[in-house]
Design a protein around this motif. Structure first.
Motif, PDB file in Angstrom:
ATOM      1  N   GLY A 283       0.797  -1.224   0.000  1.00  0.00           N
ATOM      2  CA  GLY A 283       0.000   0.000   0.000  1.00  0.00           C
ATOM      3  C   GLY A 283       0.828   1.271   0.000  1.00  0.00           C
ATOM      4  O   GLY A 283       0.276   2.374   0.097  1.00  0.00           O
ATOM      5  N   GLN A 284       2.150   1.150  -0.124  1.00  0.00           N
ATOM      6  CA  GLN A 284       3.021   2.331  -0.150  1.00  0.00           C
ATOM      7  C   GLN A 284       3.215   2.766  -1.606  1.00  0.00           C
ATOM      8  O   GLN A 284       4.304   2.662  -2.177  1.00  0.00           O
ATOM      9  CB  GLN A 284       4.358   2.008   0.523  1.00  0.00           C
ATOM     10  CG  GLN A 284       4.207   1.596   1.984  1.00  0.00           C
ATOM     11  CD  GLN A 284       5.543   1.337   2.658  1.00  0.00           C
ATOM     12  OE1 GLN A 284       6.481   2.116   2.532  1.00  0.00           O
ATOM     13  NE2 GLN A 284       5.628   0.229   3.388  1.00  0.00           N
ATOM     14  N   PHE A 285       2.131   3.272  -2.191  1.00  0.00           N
ATOM     15  CA  PHE A 285       2.113   3.564  -3.621  1.00  0.00           C
ATOM     16  C   PHE A 285       3.127   4.634  -4.023  1.00  0.00           C
ATOM     17  O   PHE A 285       3.839   4.487  -5.018  1.00  0.00           O
ATOM     18  CB  PHE A 285       0.707   3.988  -4.061  1.00  0.00           C
ATOM     19  CG  PHE A 285      -0.352   2.967  -3.765  1.00  0.00           C
ATOM     20  CD1 PHE A 285      -0.162   1.637  -4.111  1.00  0.00           C
ATOM     21  CD2 PHE A 285      -1.520   3.327  -3.117  1.00  0.00           C
ATOM     22  CE1 PHE A 285      -1.136   0.683  -3.837  1.00  0.00           C
ATOM     23  CE2 PHE A 285      -2.500   2.381  -2.835  1.00  0.00           C
ATOM     24  CZ  PHE A 285      -2.307   1.062  -3.197  1.00  0.00           C
ATOM     25  N   GLN A 286       3.187   5.706  -3.248  1.00  0.00           N
ATOM     26  CA  GLN A 286       4.087   6.801  -3.622  1.00  0.00           C
ATOM     27  C   GLN A 286       5.543   6.353  -3.590  1.00  0.00           C
ATOM     28  O   GLN A 286       6.342   6.738  -4.452  1.00  0.00           O
ATOM     29  CB  GLN A 286       3.884   7.997  -2.690  1.00  0.00           C
ATOM     30  CG  GLN A 286       4.514   9.293  -3.221  1.00  0.00           C
ATOM     31  CD  GLN A 286       4.028   9.649  -4.615  1.00  0.00           C
ATOM     32  OE1 GLN A 286       2.830   9.732  -4.863  1.00  0.00           O
ATOM     33  NE2 GLN A 286       4.955   9.842  -5.553  1.00  0.00           N
ATOM     34  N   LYS A 287       5.888   5.530  -2.593  1.00  0.00           N
ATOM     35  CA  LYS A 287       7.256   5.021  -2.505  1.00  0.00           C
ATOM     36  C   LYS A 287       7.578   4.145  -3.709  1.00  0.00           C
ATOM     37  O   LYS A 287       8.668   4.219  -4.284  1.00  0.00           O
ATOM     38  CB  LYS A 287       7.440   4.233  -1.207  1.00  0.00           C
ATOM     39  CG  LYS A 287       8.898   3.994  -0.852  1.00  0.00           C
ATOM     40  CD  LYS A 287       9.047   3.563   0.597  1.00  0.00           C
ATOM     41  CE  LYS A 287      10.517   3.522   1.001  1.00  0.00           C
ATOM     42  NZ  LYS A 287      10.687   3.207   2.444  1.00  0.00           N
ATOM     43  N   ALA A 288       6.609   3.320  -4.119  1.00  0.00           N
ATOM     44  CA  ALA A 288       6.788   2.465  -5.293  1.00  0.00           C
ATOM     45  C   ALA A 288       6.993   3.315  -6.542  1.00  0.00           C
ATOM     46  O   ALA A 288       7.886   3.047  -7.347  1.00  0.00           O
ATOM     47  CB  ALA A 288       5.583   1.538  -5.469  1.00  0.00           C
ATOM     48  N   PHE A 289       6.171   4.372  -6.700  1.00  0.00           N
ATOM     49  CA  PHE A 289       6.278   5.220  -7.883  1.00  0.00           C
ATOM     50  C   PHE A 289       7.587   6.008  -7.895  1.00  0.00           C
ATOM     51  O   PHE A 289       8.184   6.222  -8.946  1.00  0.00           O
ATOM     52  CB  PHE A 289       5.085   6.175  -7.966  1.00  0.00           C
ATOM     53  CG  PHE A 289       3.778   5.477  -8.188  1.00  0.00           C
ATOM     54  CD1 PHE A 289       3.694   4.361  -9.017  1.00  0.00           C
ATOM     55  CD2 PHE A 289       2.628   5.912  -7.552  1.00  0.00           C
ATOM     56  CE1 PHE A 289       2.487   3.701  -9.215  1.00  0.00           C
ATOM     57  CE2 PHE A 289       1.413   5.263  -7.752  1.00  0.00           C
ATOM     58  CZ  PHE A 289       1.351   4.150  -8.582  1.00  0.00           C
ATOM     59  N   ASN A 290       8.036   6.427  -6.708  1.00  0.00           N
ATOM     60  CA  ASN A 290       9.313   7.162  -6.634  1.00  0.00           C
ATOM     61  C   ASN A 290      10.472   6.287  -7.076  1.00  0.00           C
ATOM     62  O   ASN A 290      11.357   6.724  -7.822  1.00  0.00           O
ATOM     63  CB  ASN A 290       9.555   7.653  -5.202  1.00  0.00           C
ATOM     64  CG  ASN A 290       8.618   8.777  -4.809  1.00  0.00           C
ATOM     65  OD1 ASN A 290       8.001   9.397  -5.673  1.00  0.00           O
ATOM     66  ND2 ASN A 290       8.491   9.036  -3.514  1.00  0.00           N
ATOM     67  N   ILE A 291      10.477   5.025  -6.621  1.00  0.00           N
ATOM     68  CA  ILE A 291      11.534   4.087  -7.032  1.00  0.00           C
ATOM     69  C   ILE A 291      11.466   3.845  -8.533  1.00  0.00           C
ATOM     70  O   ILE A 291      12.487   3.810  -9.220  1.00  0.00           O
ATOM     71  CB  ILE A 291      11.415   2.758  -6.254  1.00  0.00           C
ATOM     72  CG1 ILE A 291      11.761   2.977  -4.788  1.00  0.00           C
ATOM     73  CG2 ILE A 291      12.329   1.687  -6.862  1.00  0.00           C
ATOM     74  CD1 ILE A 291      11.488   1.774  -3.908  1.00  0.00           C
ATOM     75  N   PHE A 292      10.233   3.696  -9.020  1.00  0.00           N
ATOM     76  CA  PHE A 292      10.060   3.491 -10.464  1.00  0.00           C
ATOM     77  C   PHE A 292      10.652   4.651 -11.259  1.00  0.00           C
ATOM     78  O   PHE A 292      11.392   4.453 -12.228  1.00  0.00           O
ATOM     79  CB  PHE A 292       8.576   3.329 -10.792  1.00  0.00           C
ATOM     80  CG  PHE A 292       8.289   3.330 -12.268  1.00  0.00           C
ATOM     81  CD1 PHE A 292       8.596   2.220 -13.043  1.00  0.00           C
ATOM     82  CD2 PHE A 292       7.737   4.434 -12.888  1.00  0.00           C
ATOM     83  CE1 PHE A 292       8.354   2.222 -14.413  1.00  0.00           C
ATOM     84  CE2 PHE A 292       7.484   4.446 -14.242  1.00  0.00           C
ATOM     85  CZ  PHE A 292       7.796   3.338 -15.013  1.00  0.00           C
ATOM     86  N   GLU A 293      10.343   5.877 -10.841  1.00  0.00           N
ATOM     87  CA  GLU A 293      10.838   7.053 -11.552  1.00  0.00           C
ATOM     88  C   GLU A 293      12.356   7.166 -11.475  1.00  0.00           C
ATOM     89  O   GLU A 293      13.019   7.486 -12.451  1.00  0.00           O
ATOM     90  CB  GLU A 293      10.204   8.335 -10.987  1.00  0.00           C
ATOM     91  CG  GLU A 293       8.734   8.491 -11.305  1.00  0.00           C
ATOM     92  CD  GLU A 293       8.478   8.696 -12.795  1.00  0.00           C
ATOM     93  OE1 GLU A 293       9.351   9.230 -13.478  1.00  0.00           O
ATOM     94  OE2 GLU A 293       7.394   8.289 -13.265  1.00  0.00           O
ATOM     95  N   GLU A 294      12.906   6.879 -10.302  1.00  0.00           N
ATOM     96  CA  GLU A 294      14.347   7.067 -10.089  1.00  0.00           C
ATOM     97  C   GLU A 294      15.186   5.947 -10.704  1.00  0.00           C
ATOM     98  O   GLU A 294      16.273   6.203 -11.245  1.00  0.00           O
ATOM     99  CB  GLU A 294      14.637   7.138  -8.585  1.00  0.00           C
ATOM    100  CG  GLU A 294      14.079   8.383  -7.907  1.00  0.00           C
ATOM    101  CD  GLU A 294      14.168   8.285  -6.394  1.00  0.00           C
ATOM    102  OE1 GLU A 294      14.838   7.348  -5.889  1.00  0.00           O
ATOM    103  OE2 GLU A 294      13.549   9.127  -5.708  1.00  0.00           O
ATOM    104  N   GLN A 295      14.708   4.708 -10.617  1.00  0.00           N
ATOM    105  CA  GLN A 295      15.560   3.563 -10.942  1.00  0.00           C
ATOM    106  C   GLN A 295      15.197   2.839 -12.233  1.00  0.00           C
ATOM    107  O   GLN A 295      16.026   2.088 -12.754  1.00  0.00           O
ATOM    108  CB  GLN A 295      15.525   2.542  -9.792  1.00  0.00           C
ATOM    109  CG  GLN A 295      15.980   3.093  -8.468  1.00  0.00           C
ATOM    110  CD  GLN A 295      17.447   3.478  -8.455  1.00  0.00           C
ATOM    111  OE1 GLN A 295      18.237   3.041  -9.292  1.00  0.00           O
ATOM    112  NE2 GLN A 295      17.826   4.313  -7.507  1.00  0.00           N
TER     113      GLN A 295
END
Length: 340
Positions: A283-295
Motif C-alpha cells: 500500500g506504499q504507492f508513492q514510494k513504489a512510484f518514486n523508485i520506479f521514476e528514479e531507478q
C-alpha cells in the motif's frame, strides 16, 4: 617521338593486363566465404572488397577481459554470455546462421541454439525462441543431461509466458524425474531456479520454497557470481510471496549490490521492479512510484519482463491519480502489445 609514344602505350598495356589478371579467381580456393560484399552483375571498382575467405569456421576465438578473481573459475568448454547486449547478441547469432547456410554448413552445436533461443526470449520473441530450443534438443548428445534439462526448463519458462501452463507443468515433472542425474553445481542451481519460479507462478508455495532453497545452496557452491545474483533474486521473490517484506529487502540489498558490481543490467531492472511491487502490495504507492521514476523509467530497459511491469506501473499511477480514462486506454494498448 614515335618510340616514346610506343613505349608509353606498351607500359599502359602491361599495366592493364596486370589489372585484368586480378579479376581472375583461380579455383578451387581452400576455405569458406564468411563475408560477401558483391552480387551478380555488380560493377566492381578498383580495390573493392568483394569477399573474405577463412580456412575454417571450426577454430574461432574472442579476446575478452576477465576479472582476476574469476580466473580460477574458467573451465574448458564453459558457456559464455553476451551480458547487457541482447539485441547485438541475437544479431551475431543470426549472422552465424546466415554464413553457415551460404556455405551449406549444418550447425550441430546444441549450446548455440540454446543461447540463441534465450536471447530471443529476453527480447520477447517467445514463439521463435521455442523453435531454437527444439533444435538444441535435436542436436543434443545423449549423455549431455545438463544441456537437455537446461533447455527443458527454458521451454517451460517460455510456455508459462504464453499462458500454456499445462505444457510447462508436464516439462517440469519430466525434469524432476531426471534431475538426480546431474552433479554440476552450475547446472543444478539454474534448473532449480526455473523450477522454483514455475511453482511461484502457479501458487505452489511449498515447492517454490523447497526448490528456491536448493537453488540458493547450489548457486553458492558454483562460485558463479551471475548465478548467485539469480539466487538472491529468487529468495527475494520467495519472501515477497510469503509477505515477509523485511526479509525480502535483505536479499534485495545482497542481490542489487552484487548485480551492480558485475554490471548485470537486466538483473538490476528485475530487482528494482520487484522492490516496486513489494511497496505497491504494502500500500506504499508513492514510494513504489518514486523508485520506479528514479531507478527504472529513465534507464534503458533490456528485457520484456521489465518492460511489461514498467508499463503496468505507469497505468497504476494514472489510475491512482484518478486519470481513469487514460489508464484504461493505456491498459488496452498494453494488452494488444502483449498479444503480439
Amino acid at each position: 617521338a614515335a618510340r616514346n609514344q610506343f613505349s608509353t602505350m606498351w607500359m599502359d598495356l602491361n599495366y592493364f593486363l596486370k589489372q585484368k589478371s586480378y579479376t581472375t579467381i583461380k579455383a578451387p580456393i581452400k576455405g569458406i566465404i564468411y563475408e560477401l560484399k558483391v552480387g551478380p552483375n555488380q560493377p566492381i571498382k578498383k580495390n573493392h572488397h568483394c569477399f573474405t575467405i577463412t580456412p575454417t569456421l571450426k577454430n574461432m576465438f574472442l579476446v575478452i577481459s576477465i576479472d582476476e578473481s574469476d580466473i580460477g573459475n574458467i573451465k574448458k568448454g564453459q558457456m559464455a554470455f553476451f551480458i547487457n547486449q541482447l539485441q547485438e547478441s541475437s544479431v551475431i547469432f543470426f549472422q552465424v546462421l546466415t554464413v553457415a547456410q551460404m556455405n551449406q554448413i549444418e550447425i550441430k552445436d546444441p549450446y548455440f541454439y540454446r543461447a540463441l533461443g534465450k536471447s530471443l526470449y529476453f527480447l520477447g520473441k517467445i514463439k521463435e525462441c521455442l523453435d531454437f530450443y527444439e533444435k538444441s534438443l535435436f542436436y543434443n548428445k545423449q549423455n549431455d543431461l545438463d544441456n537437455q534439462l537446461m533447455v527443458k526448463v527454458y521451454q517451460s519458462e517460455a510456455y508459462c509466458s504464453l499462458g500454456k501452463m499445462n505444457l510447462a507443468q508436464n516439462i517440469i515433472h519430466e525434469i524432476e524425474k531426471e534431475i538426480e542425474g546431474i552433479t554440476n553445481p552450475l547446472a543444478l542451481s539454474m534448473i532449480y531456479f526455473y523450477i522454483s519460479t514455475f511453482y511461484s507462478q502457479t501458487g505452489q508455495e511449498k515447492k517454490m520454497v523447497r526448490y528456491g532453497e536448493k537453488c540458493y545452496r547450489w548457486a553458492h557452491k558454483s562460485n558463479n557470481q551471475m548465478i548467485i545474483v539469480l539466487s538472491y533474486f529468487l529468495m527475494m521473490r520467495i519472501y515477497s510471496f510469503k509477505k515477509e517484506y523485511q526479509k525480502a529487502y535483505e536479499y534485495f540489498k545482497l542481490g542489487i549490490d552484487l548485480s551492480v558490481k558485475i554490471d548485470l543490467a537486466i538483473m538490476n531492472n528485475l530487482f528494482w521492479v520487484q522492490l516496486c511491487l513489494n511497496y505497491f502490495f504494502q500500500g506504499q504507492f508513492q514510494k513504489a512510484f518514486n523508485i520506479f521514476e528514479e531507478q527504472i523509467s529513465h534507464h534503458k530497459i533490456l528485457d520484456a519482463y521489465s518492460i511489461f511491469y514498467s508499463k503496468l506501473f505507469q497505468i497504476f499511477k494514472l489510475y491512482i491519480e484518478n486519470n481513469i480514462n487514460k489508464a484504461y486506454e493505456d491498459a488496452k494498448a498494453a494488452i494488444e502489445k502483449a498479444k503480439e
